[in-house]
Write an enzyme that holds these catalytic residues in place. Structure first.
Site, PDB file in Angstrom:
ATOM      1  N   ASN A   1      55.135  15.831 -18.420  1.00  0.00           N
ATOM      2  CA  ASN A   1      54.196  16.818 -17.899  1.00  0.00           C
ATOM      3  C   ASN A   1      54.251  16.692 -16.380  1.00  0.00           C
ATOM      4  OD1 ASN A   1      52.057  18.399 -17.168  1.00  0.00           O
ATOM      5  ND2 ASN A   1      50.532  17.325 -18.427  1.00  0.00           N
TER       6      ASN A   1
ATOM      7  N   ARG B   1      55.827  19.996 -21.045  1.00  0.00           N
ATOM      8  CA  ARG B   1      54.770  20.984 -20.883  1.00  0.00           C
ATOM      9  C   ARG B   1      55.250  21.962 -19.809  1.00  0.00           C
ATOM     10  NH1 ARG B   1      48.580  19.751 -19.247  1.00  0.00           N
ATOM     11  NH2 ARG B   1      47.796  21.820 -19.688  1.00  0.00           N
TER      12      ARG B   1
ATOM     13  N   HIS C   1      45.928  26.506 -21.098  1.00  0.00           N
ATOM     14  CA  HIS C   1      45.436  25.386 -21.923  1.00  0.00           C
ATOM     15  C   HIS C   1      45.781  25.577 -23.401  1.00  0.00           C
ATOM     16  CE1 HIS C   1      42.277  24.606 -18.595  1.00  0.00           C
ATOM     17  NE2 HIS C   1      43.237  23.707 -18.488  1.00  0.00           N
TER      18      HIS C   1
ATOM     19  N   LEU D   1      36.873  21.573 -21.069  1.00  0.00           N
ATOM     20  CA  LEU D   1      36.207  21.334 -19.792  1.00  0.00           C
ATOM     21  C   LEU D   1      36.800  20.084 -19.149  1.00  0.00           C
ATOM     22  CD1 LEU D   1      32.518  21.920 -20.994  1.00  0.00           C
ATOM     23  CD2 LEU D   1      34.155  23.620 -20.144  1.00  0.00           C
TER      24      LEU D   1
ATOM     25  N   SER E   1      39.317  18.969 -15.328  1.00  0.00           N
ATOM     26  CA  SER E   1      39.353  19.390 -13.922  1.00  0.00           C
ATOM     27  C   SER E   1      39.789  20.845 -13.844  1.00  0.00           C
ATOM     28  CB  SER E   1      40.242  18.471 -13.098  1.00  0.00           C
ATOM     29  OG  SER E   1      41.449  18.276 -13.754  1.00  0.00           O
TER      30      SER E   1
ATOM     31  N   ARG F   1      38.500  25.079  -8.293  1.00  0.00           N
ATOM     32  CA  ARG F   1      38.772  26.525  -8.394  1.00  0.00           C
ATOM     33  C   ARG F   1      37.487  27.268  -8.748  1.00  0.00           C
ATOM     34  NH1 ARG F   1      43.441  25.856 -12.750  1.00  0.00           N
ATOM     35  NH2 ARG F   1      43.212  23.634 -12.469  1.00  0.00           N
TER      36      ARG F   1
ATOM     37  N   MET G   1      32.960  15.223 -11.894  1.00  0.00           N
ATOM     38  CA  MET G   1      31.665  15.489 -12.524  1.00  0.00           C
ATOM     39  C   MET G   1      30.802  14.227 -12.615  1.00  0.00           C
ATOM     40  SD  MET G   1      29.635  17.712 -13.685  1.00  0.00           S
ATOM     41  CE  MET G   1      30.372  19.271 -14.175  1.00  0.00           C
TER      42      MET G   1
ATOM     43  N   GLU H   1      47.263  16.980 -25.763  1.00  0.00           N
ATOM     44  CA  GLU H   1      48.343  17.938 -25.512  1.00  0.00           C
ATOM     45  C   GLU H   1      49.712  17.290 -25.680  1.00  0.00           C
ATOM     46  OE1 GLU H   1      45.910  18.381 -22.153  1.00  0.00           O
ATOM     47  OE2 GLU H   1      46.265  20.534 -22.020  1.00  0.00           O
TER      48      GLU H   1
HETATM   49  P1  AMP Z   1      40.691  16.120 -17.407  1.00  0.00           P
HETATM   50  O1  AMP Z   1      41.275  17.130 -16.458  1.00  0.00           O
HETATM   51  O2  AMP Z   1      40.593  16.635 -18.815  1.00  0.00           O
HETATM   52  O3  AMP Z   1      41.346  14.786 -17.311  1.00  0.00           O
HETATM   53  O4  AMP Z   1      39.163  15.891 -16.952  1.00  0.00           O
HETATM   54  C1  AMP Z   1      38.852  15.404 -15.676  1.00  0.00           C
HETATM   55  C2  AMP Z   1      37.361  15.592 -15.433  1.00  0.00           C
HETATM   56  O5  AMP Z   1      36.624  14.891 -16.432  1.00  0.00           O
HETATM   57  C3  AMP Z   1      36.881  15.100 -14.075  1.00  0.00           C
HETATM   58  O6  AMP Z   1      36.111  16.092 -13.447  1.00  0.00           O
HETATM   59  C4  AMP Z   1      36.013  13.919 -14.438  1.00  0.00           C
HETATM   60  O7  AMP Z   1      34.959  13.805 -13.563  1.00  0.00           O
HETATM   61  C5  AMP Z   1      35.494  14.335 -15.803  1.00  0.00           C
HETATM   62  N1  AMP Z   1      34.981  13.191 -16.559  1.00  0.00           N
HETATM   63  C6  AMP Z   1      35.653  12.151 -17.089  1.00  0.00           C
HETATM   64  N2  AMP Z   1      34.798  11.268 -17.652  1.00  0.00           N
HETATM   65  C7  AMP Z   1      33.546  11.761 -17.480  1.00  0.00           C
HETATM   66  C8  AMP Z   1      32.233  11.331 -17.835  1.00  0.00           C
HETATM   67  N3  AMP Z   1      32.023  10.192 -18.479  1.00  0.00           N
HETATM   68  N4  AMP Z   1      31.193  12.109 -17.473  1.00  0.00           N
HETATM   69  C9  AMP Z   1      31.381  13.264 -16.816  1.00  0.00           C
HETATM   70  N5  AMP Z   1      32.589  13.728 -16.467  1.00  0.00           N
HETATM   71  C10 AMP Z   1      33.658  12.992 -16.784  1.00  0.00           C
END
Ligand code: AMP
Length: 394
Positions: free
Chosen positions: A9, A94, A182, A210, A212, A242, A285, A380
């Site tokens: 990826n 990917r 996605h 949900l 990044s 974004r 987050m 994924e």
């Molecule tokens: P991803 O792109 O799926 O890897 O997700 C990344 C996002 O998940 C980032 O914004 C992180 O802040 C959020 N994230 C990961 N763990 C947590 C958590 N325990 N609480 C809130 N947000 C989280």
């Protein structure tokens, strides 16, 4: 024939990888996952084995690892030393964009690469890196079979109406349409739901990916019928950096009245907006949830507001709703965000079980809730490995 599959990826400054054992029939098992990050700036290879134990953590000089080919070389050296008895059977990638036609993974051939090159303008920030990784493998291991798995493919089941914009029809014919992204994540969820939630798997489900990057998909009987993302991965929900849905007049205003260049606007839309831009603090987050800052609260409120609006819209597309599924970094880990979303969706019939939500599910709605809610971790890489194994007949 080899007994391992490599899944790649490629991002702008990183190359993520997973290695799967295909030597045994049945479920695919990841033997190692990792990434080379900081390509061209501060390259670092990190990897873990199947048991989660770190098997590599090494930094390189910028001149040693400046591109995907060099990153791949680092990964190959690591895998060669750790898994000397394993032989690669193929590589699955990917690839963000499969254009209007590809609704399934594709075996890479010279003709296929020519076609995929033509989709570069549709995803200029992602597609070139995805294709660079394919070319790096071709260079290092000519003849090794490779498969492209597209983030857009899952959405090609949508009706033409769902893929339209209200522009003159010739723009649609030229490829300006809603592609949705996605798709590998949604396809994995669709494939997993019959095991986790058989009572809703064939029904009307909205999946909220949900992370990044963030989007939502309306699925009926496991097939995509609508998506919050459109022509690019900018539309729909607000994301880490974004903005999500925007009045296109804002872009005209920025270009014409504020004298911004197209490059400035691109930077604003991809890197400086979203949770980061609204909060002024960051795009993580976890940090925003902990923050006392009013702007962090505002950013979270708008994040949830946009999810609620899309949920209502996608429920309308489906003609009703049987279940909502949360996935990806925020969806899987933030009970707080899930609670806020479910509370705003009481009108739709979601009756949240707060204790189950804190535990992380899988079911987070009460028994008897008219619309059920679920947490399902996405994967994924596993989806890519499954496709690659199937296409290569392993
Ligand atoms: P991803 O792109 O799926 O890897 O997700 C990344 C996002 O998940 C980032 O914004 C992180 O802040 C959020 N994230 C990961 N763990 C947590 C958590 N325990 N609480 C809130 N947000 C989280």
């Amino acid at each position: 024939m080899g007994n391992a599959l490599l899944v790649l990826n490629a991002g702008s400054s990183s190359l993520k990888f997973s290695v799967f054992d295909v030597g045994v029939s049945g479920a695919l098992r990841a033997m190692a996952v990792g990434q080379v990050e900081g390509l061209g700036t501060a390259p670092r290879l990190r990897a873990k084995g199947a048991d989660g134990v770190v098997i590599a953590d090494e930094r390189s000089t910028t001149s040693d690892v400046a591109n995907h080919a060099q990153a791949l070389q680092k990964i190959a050296t690591l895998l060669g030393s750790r898994f000397a008895g394993q032989e690669l059977a193929g590589v699955g990638h990917r690839v963000v964009h499969g254009g209007p036609d590809y609704s399934a993974p594709l075996l890479i051939t010279p003709q296929a690469m020519e076609k995929l090159d033509t989709f570069m303008p549709l995803a200029p920030l992602h597609q070139p890196h995805n294709l660079a990784a394919i070319r790096a493998v071709q260079q290092g291991r000519p003849g090794l079979p490779q498969v492209a798995c597209f983030d857009t493919a899952f959405h090609r089941t949508q009706d033409e109406v769902a893929q339209l914009y209200g522009l003159p029809y010739e723009y649609y014919e030229r490829g300006i349409r809603r592609y949705g992204f996605h798709g590998l994540s949604y396809e994995y969820i669709a494939a997993t739901l019959p095991d986790i939630a058989p009572e809703v798997a064939t029904g009307r489900v909205v999946v909220a990916h949900l992370g990044s990057g963030a989007s939502m998909c309306a699925m009926h009987d496991g097939r995509s019928v609508g998506s919050s993302m459109g022509f690019t991965a900018l539309d729909g929900l607000m994301m880490g950096t974004r903005p999500g849905n925007l009045d296109p007049g804002i872009i005209l205003y920025l270009l014409q009245q504020e004298g911004m260049s197209a490059r400035d606007v691109e930077d604003l839309l991809y890197k400086r907006s979203g949770l980061l831009g609204l909060s002024g603090i960051g795009n993580d987050m976890r940090v925003l949830q902990e923050s006392e800052s009013p702007r962090a609260r505002l950013a979270i409120a708008y994040f949830v507001y946009r999810i609620s609006r899309e949920l209502g819209g996608l429920a309308a597309v489906l003609g009703g709703l049987d279940a909502v599924v949360f996935t990806a970094g925020i969806g899987e880990n933030s009970a707080f965000i899930r609670r806020l979303v479910c509370e705003q969706a009481i009108w739709l019939g979601i009756d949240l079980d707060p204790a189950a939500n804190e535990r992380g599910g899988p079911r987070i709605s009460r028994i008897g809730s008219r619309v059920s809610a679920w947490v399902v971790p996405t994967n994924e890489e596993l989806m890519i490995a499954r496709h690659t194994r199937q296409l290569l007949g392993l």
